[in-house]
Scaffold this motif. Structure first.
Motif, short mmCIF file in Angstrom:
data_model
loop_
_atom_site.label_atom_id
_atom_site.label_comp_id
_atom_site.label_asym_id
_atom_site.label_seq_id
_atom_site.Cartn_x
_atom_site.Cartn_y
_atom_site.Cartn_z
N LYS A 84 0.82 -1.22 0.00
CA LYS A 84 0.00 0.00 0.00
C LYS A 84 0.86 1.27 0.00
N THR A 85 2.13 1.12 -0.35
CA THR A 85 3.06 2.24 -0.24
C THR A 85 2.59 3.46 -1.02
N PHE A 86 2.15 3.27 -2.26
CA PHE A 86 1.78 4.42 -3.09
C PHE A 86 0.53 5.12 -2.56
N GLN A 87 -0.41 4.34 -2.00
CA GLN A 87 -1.60 4.96 -1.42
C GLN A 87 -1.23 5.80 -0.19
N VAL A 88 -0.31 5.29 0.61
CA VAL A 88 0.13 6.03 1.80
C VAL A 88 0.81 7.34 1.39
N LEU A 89 1.68 7.27 0.39
CA LEU A 89 2.39 8.46 -0.06
C LEU A 89 1.44 9.49 -0.67
N ALA A 90 0.42 9.01 -1.40
CA ALA A 90 -0.49 9.93 -2.09
C ALA A 90 -1.40 10.67 -1.11
N ASP A 91 -1.91 9.97 -0.10
CA ASP A 91 -2.86 10.59 0.83
C ASP A 91 -2.80 9.87 2.18
N PRO A 92 -1.78 10.14 2.98
CA PRO A 92 -1.61 9.39 4.23
C PRO A 92 -2.79 9.55 5.19
N LYS A 93 -3.34 10.76 5.27
CA LYS A 93 -4.46 10.98 6.20
C LYS A 93 -5.71 10.24 5.73
N LYS B 84 0.55 25.61 19.14
CA LYS B 84 0.13 24.24 19.48
C LYS B 84 -1.00 23.77 18.56
N GLU B 85 -1.93 24.67 18.26
CA GLU B 85 -3.04 24.29 17.38
C GLU B 85 -2.55 24.01 15.97
N ALA B 86 -1.56 24.79 15.50
CA ALA B 86 -0.98 24.50 14.19
C ALA B 86 -0.29 23.14 14.19
N LEU B 87 0.37 22.79 15.30
CA LEU B 87 1.01 21.48 15.43
C LEU B 87 -0.03 20.36 15.50
N ARG B 88 -1.19 20.66 16.04
CA ARG B 88 -2.25 19.65 16.05
C ARG B 88 -2.71 19.36 14.64
N ILE B 89 -2.98 20.41 13.88
CA ILE B 89 -3.54 20.23 12.54
C ILE B 89 -2.53 19.57 11.61
N LYS B 90 -1.29 19.97 11.73
CA LYS B 90 -0.24 19.39 10.86
C LYS B 90 0.97 19.01 11.72
N PRO B 91 0.89 17.89 12.43
CA PRO B 91 2.03 17.48 13.26
C PRO B 91 3.27 17.27 12.41
N PRO B 92 4.42 17.79 12.85
CA PRO B 92 5.62 17.72 12.01
C PRO B 92 6.13 16.30 11.78
N LYS C 75 -6.29 27.95 -1.76
CA LYS C 75 -6.22 26.94 -0.70
C LYS C 75 -4.91 26.17 -0.88
N PRO C 76 -3.98 26.32 0.03
CA PRO C 76 -2.69 25.63 -0.12
C PRO C 76 -2.86 24.11 -0.19
N ASP C 77 -2.03 23.47 -0.98
CA ASP C 77 -2.06 22.02 -1.15
C ASP C 77 -0.86 21.44 -0.41
N TRP C 78 -1.14 20.69 0.65
CA TRP C 78 -0.07 20.17 1.51
C TRP C 78 0.23 18.70 1.23
N GLN C 79 1.50 18.38 1.19
CA GLN C 79 1.97 17.00 1.20
C GLN C 79 2.20 16.65 2.67
N MET C 80 1.52 15.62 3.19
CA MET C 80 1.53 15.40 4.63
C MET C 80 2.57 14.39 5.12
N TRP C 81 3.25 13.71 4.21
CA TRP C 81 4.24 12.71 4.65
C TRP C 81 5.49 12.88 3.80
N PRO C 82 6.69 12.68 4.37
CA PRO C 82 7.02 12.26 5.74
C PRO C 82 7.00 13.40 6.74
N ILE C 83 7.27 14.63 6.28
CA ILE C 83 7.13 15.82 7.11
C ILE C 83 6.28 16.80 6.30
#
Length: 461
Positions: A35-44, A325-333, A436-444
């Protein structure tokens, strides 16, 4: 017995056979790639879909191995607090970081980790932290002044990346490091990029090859500098602090230990803070009402725009800390944290065999609706003292927890509030309507488009 030049042997493990994990629900996907590619594409999205289908314990296959994912605050507490020493951080992180950042603090386990953490903690005590604040404050003030002199659109992430790199060099290596700073910064950028490169071997022309070459440059620089810093050339920077740090028996850290710890600490401080400060400013740009409230808090300090920030000033910025702290909640590093089970473990009725790759997921926990109503909404008031008292202590874990709680978390708060003070006192930040910014959520987490913002000088009436 001296700890110098000694390394505890890594605990052995044998990964379980696939048929030993079939009692755990899940889907391992395609052969080899899983499932590697699915995780990379949209981890959340991927992890939320699995949680909805299989529950808080499920099996998947990513990066060449079957993994068991444990979700929620109770899972975080089991794996991170780990009083029984069931989970190895070494064998969790080695696949990702071992080649480039070997034996960094996060890659050590149990008693060895405790001894090294205690030795390194001297660099984060009150005296050194005040020295770091002085360097950070000057660097941030100068960079914000440059941004103020050039108002208009800017790419926030690259600007923040350069700032945190320069700040890490100044506070970690010393403000008077000299012309080597550019080469060292380039080496670190190559190492960090290689740590998450898909090709894991240093083949010619690959990012991993550039990362390995970068590590060689860093190692050579540190090795040449250590005897100087231990002599009369050392200052108050973190590198010099580590060169003078000792273990419990009074022995200095070995040269190799200092090299490994410095490499890891600079990587951790740079990349995670770049992500965190970018998401923090991005949230303020998207929520002008909160930006105004934080600016009012900063202006209430009564500091002239160019005046230095003190610890006392930063203590008077509780709203800014809550917003960070709230920014870290929404997007934990660090959205997911890997471990390896070293003994059989039972969680929520499932037995996880020794040797299993195990992961917990702060990104998932930080968006659980039963803990965080309207989880995508930016609301710093989630971090009032009363609100925090009523939550599970492992419901918010951007810095990890237990023995491996981030050693630099107070450094991160200090840098974030120092940045907020100078930025908000001098600049207003906004997003273009409809953007609306487009974020890549993994690995950081990082914005794919750099996060376009508009800045202009604050008009104080």
């Amino acid at each position: 017995m001296s700890m110098q030049n000694m390394a505890a042997p890594e605990l052995p493990y044998t990964a379980p056979k696939r048929n030993e994990l079939t009692h755990i629900p899940g889907d391992e996907g395609w052969p080899i790639v899983g499932k590697t590619f699915q995780v990379l594409a949209d981890p959340k999205g991927h992890i939320e879909a699995n949680a909805a289908k299989y529950g808080p314990v499920y099996r998947t296959h990513v990066f060449g191995e079957t993994n068991v994912v444990l979700l929620g605050p109770e899972a975080n507490e089991l794996v991170m607090f780990d009083q029984q020493k069931l989970f190895s951080s070494t064998h969790g992180w080695n696949k990702v970081l071992g080649l480039l950042f070997p034996r960094g603090l996060m890659l050590l386990d149990f008693d060895e980790h405790r001894l090294h953490r205690k030795a390194l903690s001297v660099a984060f005590k009150s005296g050194p932290m005040k020295s770091y604040l002085s360097d950070l404050d000057r660097g941030i003030a100068a960079r914000v002044a440059q941004w103020k002199a050039n108002p208009g659109e800017m790419q926030l992430y690259p600007a923040m990346k350069q700032l945190t790199l320069d700040l890490a060099a100044a506070s970690f290596l010393g403000a008077d490091i000299g012309p080597e700073v550019d080469e060292i910064n380039r080496a670190f950028v190559d190492m960090v990029a290689a740590a998450v490169a898909p090709i894991r071997r240093p083949l010619p022309g690959t990012q991993m090859a550039r990362g390995v070459a970068g590590r060689k440059r860093i190692v050579a620089y540190f090795r040449q500098q250590i005897p100087l810093r231990r002599g009369n050339h050392g200052g108050d920077d973190l590198f010099s602090q580590l060169c003078r740090a000792t273990h419990e028996d009074g022995a200095l850290l070995s040269e190799q230990d200092i090299i490994d710890h410095m490499s890891f600490l600079m990587m951790a401080a740079h990349d995670t803070l770049t992500s965190s400060l970018t998401s923090f400013v991005g949230e303020l740009a998207a929520n002008p009402d909160w930006q105004d409230r934080l600016r009012a808090e900063v202006l209430a300090l009564g500091l002239a725009p160019g005046a230095p920030s003190s610890f006392d000033d930063l203590e008077k910025m509780p709203l800014s800390e809550m917003a960070f702290k709230e920014a870290l909640r929404i997007k934990p590093p660090v959205p997911s944290m890997p471990r390896r089970a070293m003994r059989d473990v039972t969680f929520r009725g499932f037995t996880i065999p020794a040797g299993t790759a195990v992961g917990v997921n702060p990104l998932y926990t930080h968006h659980m609706k039963e803990i965080w109503p309207e989880p995508d909404r930016f609301d710093p008031l989630r971090f009032t003292e009363e609100a925090q008292r009523n939550r599970h202590r492992f419901a918010w874990v951007p810095f990890g927890g237990g023995a491996h709680m981030c050693l630099g978390l107070h450094f991160a708060y200090m840098q974030a509030k120092c940045f907020a003070r100078h930025f908000l006192q001098n600049l207003e930040v906004s997003l273009e309507p409809g953007y609306k910014p487009d974020w890549q959520m993994w690995p950081i987490p990082k914005p794919r488009d750099g996060l376009r913002v508009r800045v202009k000088a604050v008009q104080v009436s």
